[in-house]
Design an enzyme around this catalytic site. Structure first.
Site, PDB file in Angstrom:
ATOM      1  N   HIS A 287      20.119  45.735  32.480  1.00 54.85           N
ATOM      2  CA  HIS A 287      21.481  45.697  33.020  1.00 54.85           C
ATOM      3  C   HIS A 287      21.849  44.318  33.570  1.00 54.85           C
ATOM      4  O   HIS A 287      23.006  43.901  33.470  1.00 54.85           O
ATOM      5  CB  HIS A 287      21.641  46.761  34.107  1.00 54.85           C
ATOM      6  CG  HIS A 287      21.534  48.154  33.590  1.00 54.85           C
ATOM      7  ND1 HIS A 287      22.407  48.673  32.659  1.00 54.85           N
ATOM      8  CD2 HIS A 287      20.639  49.145  33.861  1.00 54.85           C
ATOM      9  CE1 HIS A 287      22.070  49.927  32.390  1.00 54.85           C
ATOM     10  NE2 HIS A 287      20.998  50.232  33.101  1.00 54.85           N
ATOM     11  N   HIS A 364      59.224   9.822   9.141  1.00 55.66           N
ATOM     12  CA  HIS A 364      58.718  10.425  10.396  1.00 55.66           C
ATOM     13  C   HIS A 364      57.197  10.469  10.389  1.00 55.66           C
ATOM     14  O   HIS A 364      56.618  11.542  10.175  1.00 55.66           O
ATOM     15  CB  HIS A 364      59.263  11.846  10.540  1.00 55.66           C
ATOM     16  CG  HIS A 364      59.206  12.387  11.924  1.00 55.66           C
ATOM     17  ND1 HIS A 364      58.076  12.913  12.491  1.00 55.66           N
ATOM     18  CD2 HIS A 364      60.161  12.475  12.884  1.00 55.66           C
ATOM     19  CE1 HIS A 364      58.324  13.348  13.708  1.00 55.66           C
ATOM     20  NE2 HIS A 364      59.601  13.085  13.969  1.00 55.66           N
TER      21      HIS A 364
END
Length: 461
Positions: A287, A364
């Protein structure tokens, strides 16, 4: 896409608490979309609720304990494993004491009750966290480790190793959660005889007995000590020379202990808060490391809250450029979707390859080409338009017009050589031809722009 699920009806289970010995009842209830798992202590004033997430785990000594503002609930892992393995996303769990009943030490009664009441599909999409690279957590002091690797589904391999002649190295695997009921759910928790007296001295396992745990006698002790322990446990005296399992119930499987550790891993990782697509490899899990790993996974999810769709260039597209041309009125140089690789009722994934020959790079910017942000949004909108058109019969006879764009963010430049991956999903069902959508554009794993749209479907004249 898979939808979230909840229970069709409530069910209750009653029994002793493993550590408190109290008579307890736990009730599992349906819950709304995106509710997650929440546990409510109905025996306390105000009936406080705890979010069942790894961050709220405060103890892992002999089980998983959730706490918030001084309110605790322990031994939750078996119930959580059953919910997660059976695909339940949303559930309100009510308990009338500080822990879940241990029942027979397994998850099989939870599974039986879930199957009895049934499940129902909800509206919200199931929010998987997809593992895209190896994640590892190691505890050098114990030799324990948990690794998760990319995989199409959630699967587990678990290896347990003890300094014991009774339990040698054991291995358990679960390739498909659909097999949880038959291959894992009935595996019971276990304890070594040498651990029982210290646990009792610590005020634990007051409700433990041979009906709710496998008890393993693997280190010889004196007959006198063994008899005293038998008296404490409330079981008949046994031969101290006879090592082995002392339960009156036989093992369900020879590797039942490893299977139960796998069950615990599922229950503890259910507290991550999202279902996982990945393969878990756990070595000597418990755990404590399970919770540490679950916490690490929650951090990973927060860092990568918005995940890029998976793009397999070898898969046939859902729509190629020719089909897109049939549906959208845009043409060169304003058709900004090359293909659609995935589409469901409420979402779509499309691609735009950015090459050095794009006409907008001429101005661009000539010396430092960057894709204009407005064209990124236009491409995203076209992908969203394809999603909306997919909702009507004869989509060739309709067009989509955008009414509003909100929440636009540009996060990174898009340059020649990039592949723009768009994911657009409906925020609400389409009503009266009006749709609202949220879109993300990715380059690799990074979000480069995002926006929300409102659009209307209009029949062509």
């Amino acid at each position: 896409m898979l939808k979230q699920k909840t229970l069709k009806d409530s069910f209750s289970l009653s029994g002793k608490g493993l550590h408190t010995g109290l008579d307890l009842t736990v009730t599992f209830n349906p819950a709304p979309d995106n509710h997650g798992y929440k546990i409510q202590r109905i025996d306390l004033e105000g009936q406080p609720t705890i979010d069942a997430v790894a961050d709220n785990v405060t103890e892992t000594t002999r089980g998983t304990v959730l706490s918030k503002n001084g309110v605790k609930v322990s031994t939750v892992e078996h119930g959580m494993a059953a919910l997660y393995a059976l695909g339940i996303d949303n559930c309100l769990i009510q308990v009338n004491g500080p822990e879940f009943p241990i029942l027979d030490g397994s998850a099989q009664y939870y599974v039986q009750e879930i199957e009895r009441v049934g499940t129902e599909e909800q509206s919200a999409v199931k929010d998987f966290y997809i593992i895209k690279s190896k994640i590892e957590f190691r505890d050098e002091s114990t030799g324990s480790s948990i690794i998760v690797l990319p995989d199409e589904n959630f699967s587990l391999n678990v290896l347990v190793s003890y300094d014991s002649t009774i339990i040698p190295n054991q291995f358990a695997t679960l390739e498909d959660m659909h097999n949880f009921k038959d291959e894992v759910a009935a595996s019971r928790t276990f304890v070594f005889v040498r651990e029982i007296e210290p646990l009792l001295s610590a005020g634990l396992i007051k409700g433990g007995d041979l009906d709710n745990a496998i008890v393993i006698y693997e280190r010889k002790m004196s007959q006198e000590s063994y008899d005293k322990l038998a008296d404490v446990m409330g079981v008949p005296h046994m031969d101290a020379d006879q090592l082995g399992y002392i339960n009156h119930k036989p093992l369900v499987w020879p590797n039942e202990c490893a299977r139960h550790k796998l069950l615990d891993v599922i229950g503890d990782l259910a507290l991550i808060g999202k279902p996982i697509k990945g393969r878990i490899i756990a070595t000597r899990p418990g755990h404590t490391i399970n919770n540490k790993f679950a916490r690490q996974m929650r951090k990973e999810i927060r860092l990568h809250e918005i995940q890029a769709p998976t793009y397999d260039c070898n898969r046939e597209p859902v729509m190629d450029v020719n089909r897109i041309r049939e549906l959208l009125p845009h043409r060169y140089p304003f058709q900004l979707v090359d293909k659609v690789i995935e589409m469901g009722a409420s979402y779509i994934v499309g691609i735009k390859n950015i090459t050095a020959n794009e006409p907008f790079f001429q101005g661009h910017f000539p010396q430092e080409p960057v894709m204009p942000g407005v064209l990124q949004i236009e491409a995203m909108a076209q992908v969203g338009g394809l999603l909306v058109l997919n909702s009507v019969d004869e989509p060739e006879r309709y067009s989509t017009y955008f009414m509003k764009i909100d929440g636009v963010k540009f996060r990174q430049k898009v340059v020649p050589g990039d592949t723009l991956l768009f994911r657009v999903e409906l925020l609400a069902p389409i009503r009266r031809g009006i749709s609202t959508m949220k879109g993300y554009a990715f380059v690799g794993e990074k979000v480069v722009c995002e926006a929300e749209f409102m659009a209307q479907i209009v029949k062509n004249k």
